[in-house]
Design a protein around this motif. Sequence first.
Motif, PDB file in Angstrom:
ATOM      1  N   LEU A 185      23.636  57.646  49.409  1.00  0.00           N
ATOM      2  CA  LEU A 185      24.859  56.854  49.522  1.00  0.00           C
ATOM      3  C   LEU A 185      24.542  55.371  49.638  1.00  0.00           C
ATOM      4  CD1 LEU A 185      27.063  59.019  51.919  1.00  0.00           C
ATOM      5  CD2 LEU A 185      27.446  58.585  49.502  1.00  0.00           C
ATOM      6  N   PHE A 186      23.503  55.037  50.405  1.00  0.00           N
ATOM      7  CA  PHE A 186      23.123  53.637  50.520  1.00  0.00           C
ATOM      8  C   PHE A 186      22.591  53.108  49.192  1.00  0.00           C
ATOM      9  CE2 PHE A 186      23.474  51.144  54.235  1.00  0.00           C
ATOM     10  CZ  PHE A 186      23.714  52.006  55.283  1.00  0.00           C
ATOM     11  N   GLY A 187      21.937  53.981  48.430  1.00  0.00           N
ATOM     12  CA  GLY A 187      21.465  53.551  47.123  1.00  0.00           C
ATOM     13  C   GLY A 187      22.590  53.388  46.125  1.00  0.00           C
ATOM     14  N   GLY A 188      23.591  54.254  46.203  1.00  0.00           N
ATOM     15  CA  GLY A 188      24.696  54.185  45.249  1.00  0.00           C
ATOM     16  C   GLY A 188      25.785  53.217  45.632  1.00  0.00           C
ATOM     17  N   ILE A 189      25.842  52.829  46.908  1.00  0.00           N
ATOM     18  CA  ILE A 189      26.942  51.986  47.348  1.00  0.00           C
ATOM     19  C   ILE A 189      26.873  50.596  46.721  1.00  0.00           C
ATOM     20  CG2 ILE A 189      25.842  51.002  49.402  1.00  0.00           C
ATOM     21  CD1 ILE A 189      28.488  51.400  50.847  1.00  0.00           C
ATOM     22  N   ALA A 190      25.662  50.119  46.430  1.00  0.00           N
ATOM     23  CA  ALA A 190      25.542  48.800  45.801  1.00  0.00           C
ATOM     24  C   ALA A 190      26.185  48.800  44.417  1.00  0.00           C
ATOM     25  CB  ALA A 190      24.066  48.401  45.707  1.00  0.00           C
ATOM     26  N   LEU A 191      25.963  49.873  43.654  1.00  0.00           N
ATOM     27  CA  LEU A 191      26.552  49.961  42.313  1.00  0.00           C
ATOM     28  C   LEU A 191      28.062  50.170  42.392  1.00  0.00           C
ATOM     29  CD1 LEU A 191      23.858  52.212  40.613  1.00  0.00           C
ATOM     30  CD2 LEU A 191      24.125  49.745  40.402  1.00  0.00           C
ATOM     31  N   ALA A 192      28.493  51.058  43.277  1.00  0.00           N
ATOM     32  CA  ALA A 192      29.932  51.340  43.398  1.00  0.00           C
ATOM     33  C   ALA A 192      30.699  50.106  43.845  1.00  0.00           C
ATOM     34  CB  ALA A 192      30.151  52.498  44.377  1.00  0.00           C
ATOM     35  N   GLU A 193      30.180  49.387  44.822  1.00  0.00           N
ATOM     36  CA  GLU A 193      30.882  48.206  45.314  1.00  0.00           C
ATOM     37  C   GLU A 193      30.865  47.080  44.289  1.00  0.00           C
ATOM     38  OE1 GLU A 193      30.238  48.791  50.136  1.00  0.00           O
ATOM     39  OE2 GLU A 193      29.235  47.149  49.073  1.00  0.00           O
ATOM     40  N   SER A 194      29.813  46.993  43.495  1.00  0.00           N
ATOM     41  CA  SER A 194      29.762  45.967  42.454  1.00  0.00           C
ATOM     42  C   SER A 194      30.801  46.235  41.378  1.00  0.00           C
ATOM     43  CB  SER A 194      28.364  45.901  41.841  1.00  0.00           C
ATOM     44  OG  SER A 194      27.400  45.537  42.804  1.00  0.00           O
ATOM     45  N   VAL A 195      30.959  47.511  40.999  1.00  0.00           N
ATOM     46  CA  VAL A 195      31.939  47.864  39.962  1.00  0.00           C
ATOM     47  C   VAL A 195      33.351  47.567  40.430  1.00  0.00           C
ATOM     48  CG1 VAL A 195      32.962  49.801  38.696  1.00  0.00           C
ATOM     49  CG2 VAL A 195      30.476  49.598  38.875  1.00  0.00           C
ATOM     50  N   PHE A 196      33.651  47.886  41.683  1.00  0.00           N
ATOM     51  CA  PHE A 196      35.018  47.733  42.203  1.00  0.00           C
ATOM     52  C   PHE A 196      35.217  46.424  42.978  1.00  0.00           C
ATOM     53  CE2 PHE A 196      34.516  52.303  41.650  1.00  0.00           C
ATOM     54  CZ  PHE A 196      35.702  52.644  41.015  1.00  0.00           C
ATOM     55  N   SER A 197      34.229  45.522  42.930  1.00  0.00           N
ATOM     56  CA  SER A 197      34.320  44.242  43.651  1.00  0.00           C
ATOM     57  C   SER A 197      34.682  44.465  45.110  1.00  0.00           C
ATOM     58  CB  SER A 197      35.358  43.322  42.991  1.00  0.00           C
ATOM     59  OG  SER A 197      35.040  43.078  41.653  1.00  0.00           O
ATOM     60  N   TYR A 198      34.079  45.483  45.707  1.00  0.00           N
ATOM     61  CA  TYR A 198      34.362  45.844  47.092  1.00  0.00           C
ATOM     62  C   TYR A 198      33.439  45.041  48.007  1.00  0.00           C
ATOM     63  CZ  TYR A 198      36.009  49.028  50.753  1.00  0.00           C
ATOM     64  OH  TYR A 198      36.606  49.557  51.873  1.00  0.00           O
ATOM     65  N   PRO A 199      33.982  44.289  48.963  1.00  0.00           N
ATOM     66  CA  PRO A 199      33.159  43.368  49.765  1.00  0.00           C
ATOM     67  C   PRO A 199      32.407  44.048  50.902  1.00  0.00           C
ATOM     68  CG  PRO A 199      35.437  43.212  50.465  1.00  0.00           C
ATOM     69  CD  PRO A 199      35.417  44.190  49.313  1.00  0.00           C
ATOM     70  N   GLY A 200      31.543  44.980  50.560  1.00  0.00           N
ATOM     71  CA  GLY A 200      30.806  45.705  51.583  1.00  0.00           C
ATOM     72  C   GLY A 200      29.345  45.308  51.618  1.00  0.00           C
ATOM     73  N   LEU A 201      28.549  46.136  52.269  1.00  0.00           N
ATOM     74  CA  LEU A 201      27.131  45.855  52.433  1.00  0.00           C
ATOM     75  C   LEU A 201      26.384  45.963  51.101  1.00  0.00           C
ATOM     76  CD1 LEU A 201      25.570  45.133  54.995  1.00  0.00           C
ATOM     77  CD2 LEU A 201      24.854  47.514  55.160  1.00  0.00           C
ATOM     78  N   GLY A 202      26.853  46.851  50.222  1.00  0.00           N
ATOM     79  CA  GLY A 202      26.199  47.014  48.930  1.00  0.00           C
ATOM     80  C   GLY A 202      26.318  45.781  48.054  1.00  0.00           C
ATOM     81  N   SER A 203      27.497  45.162  48.013  1.00  0.00           N
ATOM     82  CA  SER A 203      27.674  43.944  47.227  1.00  0.00           C
ATOM     83  C   SER A 203      26.871  42.797  47.826  1.00  0.00           C
ATOM     84  CB  SER A 203      29.163  43.583  47.147  1.00  0.00           C
ATOM     85  OG  SER A 203      29.708  43.403  48.441  1.00  0.00           O
ATOM     86  N   ALA A 204      26.757  42.763  49.158  1.00  0.00           N
ATOM     87  CA  ALA A 204      25.927  41.739  49.802  1.00  0.00           C
ATOM     88  C   ALA A 204      24.459  41.938  49.442  1.00  0.00           C
ATOM     89  CB  ALA A 204      26.115  41.777  51.314  1.00  0.00           C
ATOM     90  N   LEU A 205      24.031  43.187  49.349  1.00  0.00           N
ATOM     91  CA  LEU A 205      22.655  43.499  48.953  1.00  0.00           C
ATOM     92  C   LEU A 205      22.389  43.039  47.528  1.00  0.00           C
ATOM     93  CD1 LEU A 205      19.948  44.919  49.557  1.00  0.00           C
ATOM     94  CD2 LEU A 205      20.989  47.037  48.726  1.00  0.00           C
ATOM     95  N   THR A 206      23.346  43.257  46.628  1.00  0.00           N
ATOM     96  CA  THR A 206      23.195  42.823  45.242  1.00  0.00           C
ATOM     97  C   THR A 206      23.085  41.309  45.151  1.00  0.00           C
ATOM     98  OG1 THR A 206      24.487  44.737  44.498  1.00  0.00           O
ATOM     99  CG2 THR A 206      24.216  42.920  42.952  1.00  0.00           C
TER     100      THR A 206
END
Length: 327
Positions: free
Chosen positions: A259-280
Amino acid sequence: MNRIKYLCGTTFRMLSLVAAICVLSFVLVSASPVDPLEAYVGAESTMSEQAKQEIAEHWGLNDPPAQRFLTWAKNTIHGDLGDSITYHMPVSTVIFERFQYSIALILSAWVLSGVLGFAAGILAALKRGSLLDKGIKTFCLILQSAPVFWFGLLMLTVFSVILGWFPIGQAVPMDKLAEDVTVWDRVYHMILPSVTLSILGISKIALYTRQKLIEIMHSDYILFARARGETTRQLVVRHGLRNIALPAITLQFASFSELFGGIALAESVFSYPGLGSALTAAALNADAPLLIGIAMFSALFVFAGNLIANILYGIIDPRLKEGGYRA
């Protein structure tokens, strides 16, 4: 004594894991071709060389990598994770603010994948060989083969662009003030990212649960129970669920890392301001303090998930408790 030894061993493993991840993350960031100074000021910046050198000196970019890591480690021990080059604020603040969005997304996707995968696996096992069983297996194999970002784009195109049922992105409506945002607004914006992220776990849990339940339903003690007159429902509830619960829990908690590995991709696609987009964003800007901070935080989170799984093992099957039965 057994509990003390277990706690000491667990603490040592956790600290060793965090230390190894920190060192590896720093080495990878240092070897990155991205220049953090250029990413900070911009490639087309007209800033003077003197100003750039002052910024580099402020961030410690002119120091040798080993010295920078030791300085960071010393500050981290005292509770200071450093400042993010990308967001111009303390790393701990960035992680705390972004994790509030990510934790809701992760938990909803985690629960959804566990419930749907477990239920689908049981249903497929009970209807083994039927059209329903073949359909569930085919669907699970498709989900397991589909990349998260591709599935996210497909969901976004169908349900947001074509049908218009869900918003295109963000965690809250852009036309509302923060005090006017309701819980439903947040849930409504989280549905598509949550469903997209849940595909990481549904197929594995469903296929494994199906295979395990099929093996159990053909075991000798199940045949004996069936001869006593127990119905299929009674067999599944009394004998099947407890035996398939342990592997299902193992897979479910192991999916934390996925989930932590996939959350960066999911949040980037949906412009979701979570930890995954911050990681990207941190990776694109070679933001070493933020990258290491997120890596360390995610390691602790995954470790905590595995620890909870070990505790649940003893609750579900008392034979697995410390000092009890050992296979």
